[in-house]
Design a protein around this motif. Sequence first.
Motif, mmCIF file in Angstrom:
data_model
loop_
_atom_site.group_PDB
_atom_site.id
_atom_site.type_symbol
_atom_site.label_atom_id
_atom_site.label_comp_id
_atom_site.label_asym_id
_atom_site.label_seq_id
_atom_site.Cartn_x
_atom_site.Cartn_y
_atom_site.Cartn_z
ATOM 1 N N GLY A 174 6.266 -18.106 4.186
ATOM 2 C CA GLY A 174 6.420 -17.558 2.835
ATOM 3 C C GLY A 174 6.143 -18.607 1.761
ATOM 4 O O GLY A 174 5.722 -19.730 2.060
ATOM 5 N N GLU A 175 6.435 -18.234 0.522
ATOM 6 C CA GLU A 175 6.128 -19.117 -0.611
ATOM 7 C C GLU A 175 7.243 -20.142 -0.802
ATOM 8 O O GLU A 175 7.960 -20.106 -1.807
ATOM 9 N N THR A 176 7.393 -21.027 0.144
ATOM 10 C CA THR A 176 8.420 -22.066 0.003
ATOM 11 C C THR A 176 7.938 -23.121 -0.988
ATOM 12 O O THR A 176 6.744 -23.197 -1.308
ATOM 13 N N ALA A 177 8.857 -23.972 -1.431
ATOM 14 C CA ALA A 177 8.492 -25.011 -2.404
ATOM 15 C C ALA A 177 7.365 -25.917 -1.884
ATOM 16 O O ALA A 177 6.420 -26.211 -2.625
ATOM 17 N N PRO A 178 7.415 -26.365 -0.609
ATOM 18 C CA PRO A 178 6.293 -27.203 -0.139
ATOM 19 C C PRO A 178 4.959 -26.445 -0.116
ATOM 20 O O PRO A 178 3.915 -27.046 -0.367
ATOM 21 N N VAL A 179 5.002 -25.136 0.172
ATOM 22 C CA VAL A 179 3.760 -24.361 0.186
ATOM 23 C C VAL A 179 3.189 -24.282 -1.229
ATOM 24 O O VAL A 179 1.984 -24.460 -1.444
ATOM 25 N N VAL A 180 4.069 -24.061 -2.194
ATOM 26 C CA VAL A 180 3.617 -24.009 -3.596
ATOM 27 C C VAL A 180 3.034 -25.368 -3.993
ATOM 28 O O VAL A 180 1.979 -25.461 -4.622
ATOM 29 N N SER A 181 3.693 -26.428 -3.565
ATOM 30 C CA SER A 181 3.227 -27.769 -3.902
ATOM 31 C C SER A 181 1.853 -28.046 -3.272
ATOM 32 O O SER A 181 0.939 -28.559 -3.936
ATOM 33 N N LEU A 182 1.687 -27.681 -2.004
ATOM 34 C CA LEU A 182 0.393 -27.869 -1.331
ATOM 35 C C LEU A 182 -0.701 -27.022 -1.980
ATOM 36 O O LEU A 182 -1.853 -27.464 -2.087
ATOM 37 N N THR A 183 -0.335 -25.790 -2.408
ATOM 38 C CA THR A 183 -1.306 -24.934 -3.088
ATOM 39 C C THR A 183 -1.774 -25.605 -4.376
ATOM 40 O O THR A 183 -2.966 -25.580 -4.711
ATOM 41 N N GLY A 184 -0.840 -26.238 -5.050
ATOM 42 C CA GLY A 184 -1.190 -26.993 -6.259
ATOM 43 C C GLY A 184 -2.167 -28.117 -5.940
ATOM 44 O O GLY A 184 -3.122 -28.363 -6.680
ATOM 45 N N MET A 185 -1.950 -28.784 -4.804
ATOM 46 C CA MET A 185 -2.853 -29.887 -4.422
ATOM 47 C C MET A 185 -4.251 -29.355 -4.128
ATOM 48 O O MET A 185 -5.246 -29.992 -4.488
ATOM 49 N N TYR A 186 -4.308 -28.202 -3.469
ATOM 50 C CA TYR A 186 -5.623 -27.580 -3.216
ATOM 51 C C TYR A 186 -6.358 -27.384 -4.541
ATOM 52 O O TYR A 186 -7.520 -27.762 -4.699
ATOM 53 N N HIS A 187 -5.664 -26.801 -5.504
ATOM 54 C CA HIS A 187 -6.318 -26.524 -6.785
ATOM 55 C C HIS A 187 -6.647 -27.798 -7.555
ATOM 56 O O HIS A 187 -7.674 -27.866 -8.231
ATOM 57 N N ASN A 188 -5.814 -28.802 -7.392
ATOM 58 C CA ASN A 188 -6.115 -30.062 -8.073
ATOM 59 C C ASN A 188 -7.335 -30.751 -7.463
ATOM 60 O O ASN A 188 -8.143 -31.353 -8.179
ATOM 61 N N LEU A 189 -7.477 -30.644 -6.140
ATOM 62 C CA LEU A 189 -8.683 -31.191 -5.508
ATOM 63 C C LEU A 189 -9.922 -30.418 -5.963
ATOM 64 O O LEU A 189 -10.959 -31.003 -6.275
ATOM 65 N N LEU A 190 -9.781 -29.085 -6.002
ATOM 66 C CA LEU A 190 -10.911 -28.252 -6.445
ATOM 67 C C LEU A 190 -11.278 -28.600 -7.890
ATOM 68 O O LEU A 190 -12.452 -28.756 -8.235
#
Length: 227
Positions: free
Chosen positions: A205-221
Amino acid sequence: MLITINDVLTPEELVTTRRLLEHSSWASGLVTAGVQAAQVKNNQQLPEDSGQLSSLRRLVLGALNRNALFFTAALPLKILPPLFNCYAGHTNHYGQHVDGAMHRVAEGGGYVRVDVAATLFLSDPDKYDGGELVIEDTFGSHSVKLKAGSMVVYPSSSVHEVAPVTRGQRIACFMFMQSMVRDPGQRRLLFDMDMALLQLRQGVGETAPVVSLTGMYHNLLRRWAEN
Ligand code: NI
């Protein structure tokens, strides 16, 4: 990296595509080949003045537009108008070649840098023999022959060929695009990360680490994307 995307076209779209193609007449595929590719290209292609081409293109681009997996695999910035080809009889193969790096866009539209290529298979694989798309990459040579309506996405930097069709007819749609992320290694990393995130999200689910990793994906993009 090769990415297979199943069922890009719905069964209804496949029927429509085939009906449009049945009413089309093929011409030599040499018109869009560069100097090296022209030496080894021996197939047929729908000419630009084909009456069915605009409907076919609209249909394929519409299907790509709604496909999230295609988006994350290619990160397309500009897609050149899709082309359609036919391998059969004496015009039945396309030897080893590389796709040109820059494609001119019609009527003063400048150039599109070709980073990614895609082949959408339109013939049922049991209706023809041969016709595999063989792609060389750093991990060796990959032979691809997909069910009708499915697509393979691969970097344009790779040497590739279409093996001779020895029975039946192989019809496909192929297209070239400029990616927001020029470097294939960076594109690959983003794709792998996005796929892992998808699984994580489904699993935990949308746990805090998942949200954080999703942010990293977008920051790399954000760091790597150009437009
Ligand atoms: Ni090619």
